[in-house]
Design a protein around this motif. Structure first.
Motif, PDB file in Angstrom:
ATOM      1  N   THR A 409       0.731  -1.182  -0.014  1.00 47.29           N
ATOM      2  CA  THR A 409      -0.087  -0.118   0.146  1.00 47.29           C
ATOM      3  C   THR A 409       0.914   1.392   0.131  1.00 47.29           C
ATOM      4  N   VAL A 410       1.855   1.265   0.718  1.00 49.12           N
ATOM      5  CA  VAL A 410       2.574   2.344   1.094  1.00 49.12           C
ATOM      6  C   VAL A 410       3.445   2.771  -0.151  1.00 49.12           C
ATOM      7  N   ILE A 411       4.034   1.686  -1.066  1.00 53.42           N
ATOM      8  CA  ILE A 411       4.872   1.742  -2.321  1.00 53.42           C
ATOM      9  C   ILE A 411       3.624   2.272  -3.333  1.00 53.42           C
ATOM     10  N   MET A 412       2.410   1.616  -3.407  1.00 52.84           N
ATOM     11  CA  MET A 412       1.725   1.977  -4.608  1.00 52.84           C
ATOM     12  C   MET A 412       1.333   3.493  -4.280  1.00 52.84           C
ATOM     13  N   LEU A 413       1.014   4.107  -3.090  1.00 52.95           N
ATOM     14  CA  LEU A 413       0.617   5.377  -2.823  1.00 52.95           C
ATOM     15  C   LEU A 413       1.882   6.454  -3.327  1.00 52.95           C
ATOM     16  N   VAL A 414       3.187   5.729  -2.979  1.00 56.79           N
ATOM     17  CA  VAL A 414       4.416   6.616  -3.498  1.00 56.79           C
ATOM     18  C   VAL A 414       4.457   6.701  -4.985  1.00 56.79           C
ATOM     19  N   VAL A 415       4.256   5.494  -5.569  1.00 62.51           N
ATOM     20  CA  VAL A 415       4.264   5.649  -7.040  1.00 62.51           C
ATOM     21  C   VAL A 415       3.355   6.514  -7.648  1.00 62.51           C
ATOM     22  N   MET A 416       2.141   6.439  -6.945  1.00 62.02           N
ATOM     23  CA  MET A 416       1.049   7.413  -7.386  1.00 62.02           C
ATOM     24  C   MET A 416       1.205   8.865  -7.408  1.00 62.02           C
ATOM     25  N   ALA A 417       2.012   9.206  -6.052  1.00 60.50           N
ATOM     26  CA  ALA A 417       2.470  10.603  -5.654  1.00 60.50           C
ATOM     27  C   ALA A 417       3.260  10.866  -6.838  1.00 60.50           C
ATOM     28  N   LEU A 418       3.948  10.180  -7.475  1.00 62.30           N
ATOM     29  CA  LEU A 418       5.192  10.190  -8.357  1.00 62.30           C
ATOM     30  C   LEU A 418       4.426  10.639  -9.679  1.00 62.30           C
ATOM     31  N   GLY A 419       3.094  10.679  -9.931  1.00 60.36           N
ATOM     32  CA  GLY A 419       2.410  10.837 -11.018  1.00 60.36           C
ATOM     33  C   GLY A 419       1.902   9.693 -11.949  1.00 60.36           C
ATOM     34  N   VAL A 420       1.854   8.480 -11.335  1.00 59.05           N
ATOM     35  CA  VAL A 420       1.321   7.557 -12.096  1.00 59.05           C
ATOM     36  C   VAL A 420      -0.002   7.248 -11.775  1.00 59.05           C
ATOM     37  N   ASP A 421      -0.820   6.765 -12.933  1.00 56.57           N
ATOM     38  CA  ASP A 421      -2.543   6.600 -12.647  1.00 56.57           C
ATOM     39  C   ASP A 421      -2.645   5.273 -11.853  1.00 56.57           C
ATOM     40  N   GLN A 422      -3.720   5.080 -11.334  1.00 54.04           N
ATOM     41  CA  GLN A 422      -4.133   4.192 -10.243  1.00 54.04           C
ATOM     42  C   GLN A 422      -3.728   2.584 -10.826  1.00 54.04           C
ATOM     43  N   ILE A 423      -4.360   2.498 -12.016  1.00 54.81           N
ATOM     44  CA  ILE A 423      -4.431   0.966 -12.330  1.00 54.81           C
ATOM     45  C   ILE A 423      -2.855   0.712 -12.828  1.00 54.81           C
ATOM     46  N   THR A 424      -2.149   1.867 -13.340  1.00 54.79           N
ATOM     47  CA  THR A 424      -0.834   1.245 -13.667  1.00 54.79           C
ATOM     48  C   THR A 424       0.135   1.076 -12.398  1.00 54.79           C
ATOM     49  N   ALA A 425      -0.210   1.951 -11.432  1.00 59.04           N
ATOM     50  CA  ALA A 425       0.641   2.028 -10.241  1.00 59.04           C
ATOM     51  C   ALA A 425       0.188   0.687  -9.499  1.00 59.04           C
ATOM     52  N   PHE A 426      -1.047   0.399  -9.523  1.00 59.98           N
ATOM     53  CA  PHE A 426      -1.401  -0.983  -8.654  1.00 59.98           C
ATOM     54  C   PHE A 426      -0.956  -2.173  -9.426  1.00 59.98           C
ATOM     55  N   SER A 427      -1.165  -2.257 -10.689  1.00 58.89           N
ATOM     56  CA  SER A 427      -0.361  -3.201 -11.167  1.00 58.89           C
ATOM     57  C   SER A 427       1.189  -3.344 -11.263  1.00 58.89           C
ATOM     58  N   ALA A 428       1.743  -2.343 -11.282  1.00 56.88           N
ATOM     59  CA  ALA A 428       3.129  -2.189 -11.532  1.00 56.88           C
ATOM     60  C   ALA A 428       3.840  -2.576 -10.012  1.00 56.88           C
ATOM     61  N   VAL A 429       3.398  -2.238  -9.090  1.00 56.63           N
ATOM     62  CA  VAL A 429       3.895  -2.498  -7.608  1.00 56.63           C
ATOM     63  C   VAL A 429       3.630  -4.013  -7.327  1.00 56.63           C
ATOM     64  N   ALA A 430       2.197  -4.521  -7.943  1.00 55.78           N
ATOM     65  CA  ALA A 430       1.917  -5.924  -7.447  1.00 55.78           C
ATOM     66  C   ALA A 430       3.157  -6.712  -8.348  1.00 55.78           C
ATOM     67  N   ALA A 431       3.211  -6.357  -9.606  1.00 56.18           N
ATOM     68  CA  ALA A 431       4.087  -6.986 -10.561  1.00 56.18           C
ATOM     69  C   ALA A 431       5.607  -7.139  -9.990  1.00 56.18           C
ATOM     70  N   MET A 432       5.866  -6.124  -9.087  1.00 54.64           N
ATOM     71  CA  MET A 432       7.305  -5.912  -8.628  1.00 54.64           C
ATOM     72  C   MET A 432       7.309  -6.623  -7.435  1.00 54.64           C
ATOM     73  N   MET A 433       6.653  -6.497  -6.723  1.00 48.35           N
ATOM     74  CA  MET A 433       6.683  -7.371  -5.227  1.00 48.35           C
ATOM     75  C   MET A 433       6.499  -8.684  -5.481  1.00 48.35           C
ATOM     76  N   ASN A 434       5.558  -9.048  -6.569  1.00 48.85           N
ATOM     77  CA  ASN A 434       5.395 -10.521  -6.792  1.00 48.85           C
ATOM     78  C   ASN A 434       6.439 -11.271  -7.696  1.00 48.85           C
ATOM     79  N   ASN A 435       7.420 -10.332  -8.196  1.00 47.48           N
ATOM     80  CA  ASN A 435       8.390 -10.710  -9.345  1.00 47.48           C
ATOM     81  C   ASN A 435       7.564 -11.113 -10.454  1.00 47.48           C
ATOM     82  N   LEU A 436       6.608 -10.533 -10.988  1.00 43.98           N
ATOM     83  CA  LEU A 436       5.909 -10.919 -12.079  1.00 43.98           C
ATOM     84  C   LEU A 436       6.167 -10.628 -13.296  1.00 43.98           C
TER      85      LEU A 436
END
Length: 483
Positions: A409-436
């Motif tokens: 949650t924290v990392i996703m909020l940080v990514v969104m604060a850096l200008g990334v939209d919600q869908i991209t931020a959610f899936s990007a952080v999920a893909a990184m933390m799950n090593n997808l």
């Protein structure tokens, strides 16, 4: 901490890593693609740096303590991730900035498979081989880490390996010493890789692509030598090979060793985690395939099953190969597949995610809590294969889940604060933390469009997910640095 023994270990790691640059050099010589200078330069520099760290402390002997163990594990990935970026940054035919080179290197070593590169089909063969090889080396590192190292550190429920219960939660003493365990794991890992390469070659790949894709398949990495990934071949035979070996790579490697040693499949059939792992993949495949057919994405059942099976196994095992653009599929399917990657593969495999064994134990804990409402005075331990799971282990698993969700949650909020939209931020952080690797939105194909600050945050996220979170976060506590 014992700084001398840590320097000795890091020096040895760097020298060993320099030797892994020999195969890309050979590939560069074979194809004459111009990448020879970059790899030869990096090899010499890394070897020299390793020697400088190792020589002054080569005679120092000291057992690693728990605190040293955490630090060495983290430094293993950080140092190799940074050093591994050098060929990408130095080679002129690979137009990567320092940030992009580091992102690509960490993505390879952590077997995440997220890429910032495009035009893969035109890149030097040596660079393509090197990307695949990074994932293969990282995958083996993960196996040794999961089976031989993290259980001793008691990280986030990984002490399950030390419990006196069958299957993946027993003390997976494939061999009594870590060195012997590592050798046994290397044997299984290498055997799967060679067989996978042969199968790809027989299915129609040339020898270069066959070995390259076997590296990323067995490592569950997802890098490919083509922009279109496995879809480049449009071959059902090649896709079946990929599905089979992705499935095997997502299984606890201790089970592979037991099955090989005893020459029977009882180790798989009697293992509760394996049964849940297989059930999840079959269930999600049926749901995805049926939805694709009923919504006329594919007009033939065989096509719906073909693409549904491949993408389900690829995403659920956190491999990230593609034979179709799953992000463009209708309805809930893209999000469903991303959520399945949170479960990931089995503990003791090269897969990412939270691991099936944790999902299984959490499910049993939920059932116990519900039953406790009806029988408040009853003592109902969580059991697996008829054996009780220690409460300490259950607390560690719950703690892991809580920290995983909070950190996500924290990392996703940080990514969104850096200008990334919600869908991209959610899936990007999920893909990184799950090593997808692949995500949705702006990162459905690659991560090149993201800003440098976002890439650094995501690099941290992929390392966090690969090291089971606690291993990395413990270094950020004051208690770790107190004498």
């Amino acid at each position: 901490m014992h700084s001398k023994i840590i320097l000795k270990v890091i020096g040895l790691l760097l020298m060993l890593f320099s030797l892994t640059l020999v195969p890309p050099i050979i590939i560069a010589l074979i194809y004459g693609d111009g990448a020879l200078t970059a790899f030869a330069t990096v090899m010499g520099g890394v070897l020299m740096l390793g020697l400088l760290l190792w020589l002054p402390v080569r005679d120092y002997k000291q057992d690693l303590k728990i605190r040293d163990g955490f630090f060495v594990v983290v430094m293993f990935w950080v140092v190799l991730g940074l050093v591994g970026a050098l060929p990408f940054y130095i080679e002129k035919e690979v137009p990567l900035s320092l940030t992009d080179a580091i992102f690509e290197s960490f993505s390879g070593l952590t077997t995440t498979g997220a890429t910032v590169l495009t035009g893969l089909d035109e890149l030097p063969h040596a660079i393509l081989w090197y990307r695949q090889q990074l994932q293969w080396l990282g995958g083996m590192g993960i196996i040794v880490l999961a089976v031989a190292v993290l259980p001793m550190l008691g990280v986030g429920g990984m002490q399950l390996y030390r419990a006196e219960t069958p299957g993946p939660i027993k003390d997976s003493k494939i061999a009594p010493r870590i060195s012997e365990t590592a050798k046994a794991l290397w044997f299984i890992y290498l055997g799967l890789t060679v067989n996978c390469a042969i199968a790809y070659w027989l299915a129609g790949m040339n020898w270069f692509d066959a070995f390259s894709h076997s590296f990323s398949t067995v490592a569950i990495g997802g890098f490919s030598t083509h922009d279109a990934s496995i879809g480049y071949y449009d071959s059902f035979q090649i896709e079946l090979v990929a599905v089979f070996f992705m499935f095997l790579a997502g299984v606890n490697f201790a089970l592979h060793f037991s099955a090989f040693r005893n020459l029977n499949t009882n180790a798989y059939l009697s293992d509760p985690e394996f049964k849940v792992y297989a059930t999840i993949l079959i269930t999600i495949t049926l749901i995805v395939s049926a939805f694709l057919y009923l919504h006329n994405v594919y007009l033939d059942w065989s096509d719906a099953i073909r693409y549904g099976l491949f993408q389900t196994v690829s995403i659920a095992t956190t491999t990230g190969f593609a034979n179709a653009d799953f992000a463009a599929w209708p309805g809930f399917l893209p999000v469903l597949l991303i959520f399945v990657s949170f479960i990931g593969g089995s503990a003791g495999s090269t897969a990412g995610g939270m691991k099936v064994i944790r999902f299984l134990l959490l499910s049993k804990q939920v059932l116990r809590e519900i039953q406790g409402l009806l029988h408040p005075n009853a003592i109902m331990p969580v059991k697996l294969s008829g054996r009780s799971i220690p409460e300490k282990v259950m607390m560690a698993v719950w703690g892991f889940l809580a920290v995983y969700v909070f950190t996500f949650t924290v990392i996703m909020l940080v990514v969104m604060a850096l200008g990334v939209d919600q869908i991209t931020a959610f899936s990007a952080v999920a893909a990184m933390m799950n090593n997808l690797g692949p995500g949705l939105g702006a990162v459905s194909s690659n991560y090149a469009s993201l800003s440098d600050p976002v890439k650094w945050v995501l690099t941290f996220a992929m390392l966090l997910g690969r090291l089971e979170i606690f291993t990395l976060l413990v270094l950020f506590t004051a208690a770790f640095w107190r004498k």
